[in-house]
Design a protein around this motif. Sequence first.
Motif, PDB file in Angstrom:
ATOM      1  N   ARG A   6       0.807  -1.214   0.000  1.00 13.13           N
ATOM      2  CA  ARG A   6       0.000   0.000   0.000  1.00 13.13           C
ATOM      3  C   ARG A   6       0.846   1.273   0.000  1.00 13.13           C
ATOM      4  O   ARG A   6       0.611   2.193  -0.784  1.00 13.13           O
ATOM      5  CB  ARG A   6      -0.934   0.005   1.224  1.00 13.13           C
ATOM      6  CG  ARG A   6      -1.792   1.261   1.313  1.00 13.13           C
ATOM      7  CD  ARG A   6      -2.622   1.311   2.571  1.00 13.13           C
ATOM      8  NE  ARG A   6      -1.830   1.283   3.776  1.00 13.13           N
ATOM      9  CZ  ARG A   6      -1.298   2.345   4.375  1.00 13.13           C
ATOM     10  NH1 ARG A   6      -1.475   3.544   3.860  1.00 13.13           N
ATOM     11  NH2 ARG A   6      -0.590   2.228   5.472  1.00 13.13           N
ATOM     12  N   ARG A   7       1.861   1.366   0.856  1.00 14.45           N
ATOM     13  CA  ARG A   7       2.659   2.596   0.948  1.00 14.45           C
ATOM     14  C   ARG A   7       3.488   2.802  -0.316  1.00 14.45           C
ATOM     15  O   ARG A   7       3.821   3.923  -0.660  1.00 14.45           O
ATOM     16  CB  ARG A   7       3.529   2.583   2.195  1.00 14.45           C
ATOM     17  CG  ARG A   7       2.697   2.752   3.463  1.00 14.45           C
ATOM     18  CD  ARG A   7       3.550   2.932   4.678  1.00 14.45           C
ATOM     19  NE  ARG A   7       4.420   4.073   4.611  1.00 14.45           N
ATOM     20  CZ  ARG A   7       4.094   5.329   4.931  1.00 14.45           C
ATOM     21  NH1 ARG A   7       2.871   5.595   5.339  1.00 14.45           N
ATOM     22  NH2 ARG A   7       4.968   6.293   4.845  1.00 14.45           N
ATOM     23  N   ARG A   8       3.826   1.755  -1.020  1.00 20.59           N
ATOM     24  CA  ARG A   8       4.532   1.906  -2.291  1.00 20.59           C
ATOM     25  C   ARG A   8       3.567   2.392  -3.369  1.00 20.59           C
ATOM     26  O   ARG A   8       3.905   3.234  -4.193  1.00 20.59           O
ATOM     27  CB  ARG A   8       5.177   0.585  -2.695  1.00 20.59           C
ATOM     28  CG  ARG A   8       5.954   0.659  -3.982  1.00 20.59           C
ATOM     29  CD  ARG A   8       7.091   1.647  -3.876  1.00 20.59           C
ATOM     30  NE  ARG A   8       7.659   1.889  -5.188  1.00 20.59           N
ATOM     31  CZ  ARG A   8       8.567   2.794  -5.440  1.00 20.59           C
ATOM     32  NH1 ARG A   8       9.046   3.541  -4.481  1.00 20.59           N
ATOM     33  NH2 ARG A   8       9.020   2.965  -6.637  1.00 20.59           N
ATOM     34  N   THR A  13       6.763   5.109   0.304  1.00 24.92           N
ATOM     35  CA  THR A  13       7.886   4.346   0.847  1.00 24.92           C
ATOM     36  C   THR A  13       8.609   3.579  -0.251  1.00 24.92           C
ATOM     37  O   THR A  13       7.976   2.906  -1.070  1.00 24.92           O
ATOM     38  CB  THR A  13       7.389   3.341   1.912  1.00 24.92           C
ATOM     39  OG1 THR A  13       6.703   4.056   2.924  1.00 24.92           O
ATOM     40  CG2 THR A  13       8.544   2.588   2.543  1.00 24.92           C
ATOM     41  N   ASP A  14       9.928   3.661  -0.236  1.00 21.65           N
ATOM     42  CA  ASP A  14      10.782   2.829  -1.078  1.00 21.65           C
ATOM     43  C   ASP A  14      11.330   1.741  -0.160  1.00 21.65           C
ATOM     44  O   ASP A  14      12.263   1.970   0.604  1.00 21.65           O
ATOM     45  CB  ASP A  14      11.904   3.676  -1.678  1.00 21.65           C
ATOM     46  CG  ASP A  14      12.832   2.869  -2.568  1.00 21.65           C
ATOM     47  OD1 ASP A  14      12.646   1.642  -2.672  1.00 21.65           O
ATOM     48  OD2 ASP A  14      13.751   3.472  -3.141  1.00 21.65           O
ATOM     49  N   TYR A  15      10.728   0.561  -0.205  1.00 20.63           N
ATOM     50  CA  TYR A  15      11.063  -0.487   0.754  1.00 20.63           C
ATOM     51  C   TYR A  15      12.489  -1.004   0.592  1.00 20.63           C
ATOM     52  O   TYR A  15      13.137  -1.354   1.569  1.00 20.63           O
ATOM     53  CB  TYR A  15      10.068  -1.644   0.654  1.00 20.63           C
ATOM     54  CG  TYR A  15       8.753  -1.304   1.286  1.00 20.63           C
ATOM     55  CD1 TYR A  15       8.600  -1.330   2.664  1.00 20.63           C
ATOM     56  CD2 TYR A  15       7.662  -0.919   0.521  1.00 20.63           C
ATOM     57  CE1 TYR A  15       7.400  -0.995   3.265  1.00 20.63           C
ATOM     58  CE2 TYR A  15       6.464  -0.584   1.108  1.00 20.63           C
ATOM     59  CZ  TYR A  15       6.337  -0.627   2.478  1.00 20.63           C
ATOM     60  OH  TYR A  15       5.154  -0.282   3.067  1.00 20.63           O
ATOM     61  N   LYS A  16      12.997  -1.053  -0.618  1.00 24.01           N
ATOM     62  CA  LYS A  16      14.364  -1.531  -0.846  1.00 24.01           C
ATOM     63  C   LYS A  16      15.363  -0.597  -0.170  1.00 24.01           C
ATOM     64  O   LYS A  16      16.288  -1.037   0.516  1.00 24.01           O
ATOM     65  CB  LYS A  16      14.625  -1.604  -2.350  1.00 24.01           C
ATOM     66  CG  LYS A  16      15.956  -2.197  -2.713  1.00 24.01           C
ATOM     67  CD  LYS A  16      16.097  -2.286  -4.219  1.00 24.01           C
ATOM     68  CE  LYS A  16      17.444  -2.836  -4.595  1.00 24.01           C
ATOM     69  NZ  LYS A  16      17.623  -2.862  -6.049  1.00 24.01           N
ATOM     70  N   ASN A  17      15.171   0.696  -0.329  1.00 25.60           N
ATOM     71  CA  ASN A  17      16.037   1.688   0.304  1.00 25.60           C
ATOM     72  C   ASN A  17      15.874   1.654   1.823  1.00 25.60           C
ATOM     73  O   ASN A  17      16.850   1.722   2.567  1.00 25.60           O
ATOM     74  CB  ASN A  17      15.712   3.078  -0.244  1.00 25.60           C
ATOM     75  CG  ASN A  17      16.697   4.119   0.190  1.00 25.60           C
ATOM     76  OD1 ASN A  17      17.832   3.809   0.522  1.00 25.60           O
ATOM     77  ND2 ASN A  17      16.270   5.356   0.203  1.00 25.60           N
ATOM     78  N   LEU A  22      17.786   0.580   7.441  1.00 26.60           N
ATOM     79  CA  LEU A  22      17.540  -0.063   8.738  1.00 26.60           C
ATOM     80  C   LEU A  22      18.661  -1.038   9.099  1.00 26.60           C
ATOM     81  O   LEU A  22      19.040  -1.152  10.262  1.00 26.60           O
ATOM     82  CB  LEU A  22      16.197  -0.792   8.731  1.00 26.60           C
ATOM     83  CG  LEU A  22      14.953   0.084   8.731  1.00 26.60           C
ATOM     84  CD1 LEU A  22      13.708  -0.772   8.634  1.00 26.60           C
ATOM     85  CD2 LEU A  22      14.898   0.963   9.952  1.00 26.60           C
ATOM     86  N   LYS A  23      19.202  -1.732   8.104  1.00 29.27           N
ATOM     87  CA  LYS A  23      20.302  -2.678   8.365  1.00 29.27           C
ATOM     88  C   LYS A  23      21.553  -1.964   8.856  1.00 29.27           C
ATOM     89  O   LYS A  23      22.348  -2.540   9.592  1.00 29.27           O
ATOM     90  CB  LYS A  23      20.633  -3.469   7.106  1.00 29.27           C
ATOM     91  CG  LYS A  23      19.641  -4.564   6.798  1.00 29.27           C
ATOM     92  CD  LYS A  23      20.058  -5.294   5.536  1.00 29.27           C
ATOM     93  CE  LYS A  23      19.079  -6.377   5.167  1.00 29.27           C
ATOM     94  NZ  LYS A  23      19.453  -7.039   3.906  1.00 29.27           N
ATOM     95  N   SER A  24      21.736  -0.718   8.443  1.00 32.78           N
ATOM     96  CA  SER A  24      22.942   0.013   8.855  1.00 32.78           C
ATOM     97  C   SER A  24      22.939   0.328  10.347  1.00 32.78           C
ATOM     98  O   SER A  24      23.988   0.468  10.956  1.00 32.78           O
ATOM     99  CB  SER A  24      23.085   1.311   8.057  1.00 32.78           C
ATOM    100  OG  SER A  24      22.153   2.264   8.514  1.00 32.78           O
ATOM    101  N   GLY A  25      21.741   0.481  10.938  1.00 35.04           N
ATOM    102  CA  GLY A  25      21.639   0.775  12.367  1.00 35.04           C
ATOM    103  C   GLY A  25      21.984   2.205  12.743  1.00 35.04           C
ATOM    104  O   GLY A  25      22.039   2.541  13.923  1.00 35.04           O
ATOM    105  N   MET A  26      22.203   3.071  11.755  1.00 36.68           N
ATOM    106  CA  MET A  26      22.556   4.463  12.025  1.00 36.68           C
ATOM    107  C   MET A  26      21.306   5.335  12.080  1.00 36.68           C
ATOM    108  O   MET A  26      20.241   4.953  11.596  1.00 36.68           O
ATOM    109  CB  MET A  26      23.496   4.986  10.937  1.00 36.68           C
ATOM    110  CG  MET A  26      24.829   4.282  10.924  1.00 36.68           C
ATOM    111  SD  MET A  26      25.858   4.818   9.557  1.00 36.68           S
ATOM    112  CE  MET A  26      26.128   6.489  10.000  1.00 36.68           C
ATOM    113  N   GLY A 100      13.762   9.721   0.952  1.00 33.60           N
ATOM    114  CA  GLY A 100      12.470   9.131   0.645  1.00 33.60           C
ATOM    115  C   GLY A 100      12.352   8.903  -0.846  1.00 33.60           C
ATOM    116  O   GLY A 100      13.248   8.339  -1.471  1.00 33.60           O
ATOM    117  N   LEU A 101      11.282   9.351  -1.439  1.00 33.41           N
ATOM    118  CA  LEU A 101      11.069   9.176  -2.879  1.00 33.41           C
ATOM    119  C   LEU A 101      11.390  10.432  -3.679  1.00 33.41           C
ATOM    120  O   LEU A 101      11.048  10.521  -4.854  1.00 33.41           O
ATOM    121  CB  LEU A 101       9.623   8.750  -3.142  1.00 33.41           C
ATOM    122  CG  LEU A 101       9.255   7.372  -2.591  1.00 33.41           C
ATOM    123  CD1 LEU A 101       7.776   7.106  -2.792  1.00 33.41           C
ATOM    124  CD2 LEU A 101      10.071   6.286  -3.242  1.00 33.41           C
TER     125      LEU A 101
END
Length: 163
Positions: A6-8, A13-17, A22-26, A100-101
């Motif tokens: 829905r958000r895409r 939201t760009d889920y891939k980005n 989120l994986k970076s933890g920064m 974001g986008l």
Amino acid sequence: MKTQRRRRREKKTDYKNRINILKSGMLRVVFRKTNQYIIGQVIGSKEAKDKVLVSINSKELLNLGWQWKGSLKSIPAAYLSGRMLAARIKDVKKAILDLGLLRDIKKSRIYAFAKGVQDGGISLNIDKKYYPAEDRIYGMHMKKDVKSKMEEILDKIEHGRKE
């Protein structure tokens, strides 16, 4: 054909980005542009739940002496907003810029904001070729005399006082 989330579909939201960030933890420095203002936020994520730590709006520049209400999303206003965001956040030395986008256009308001954040002391790991020229940041391309007012506002931001 796979149905988009829905958000895409709503172009939010760009889920891939997002998953890479989120994986970076920064912490993320988020830049958003509305029709009238620039919004900047520092956001922390824990277990994919976002928490806004600090938020600014370019409308706050009016309280610091910015007198051109119609230009609250100009390149000088974007730079000052970035400096204001960096001055408000404590104990952060490094972050990731989250657009974001928005389209990634070099020498634009996005990178004027990022330069303001970086000049305020937060490292964003952005190449200098993306930043606007100093004369554009200080408003030499505008019809109004912005440079002297910008220096006043920068002094107020650094010393934490209002008009």
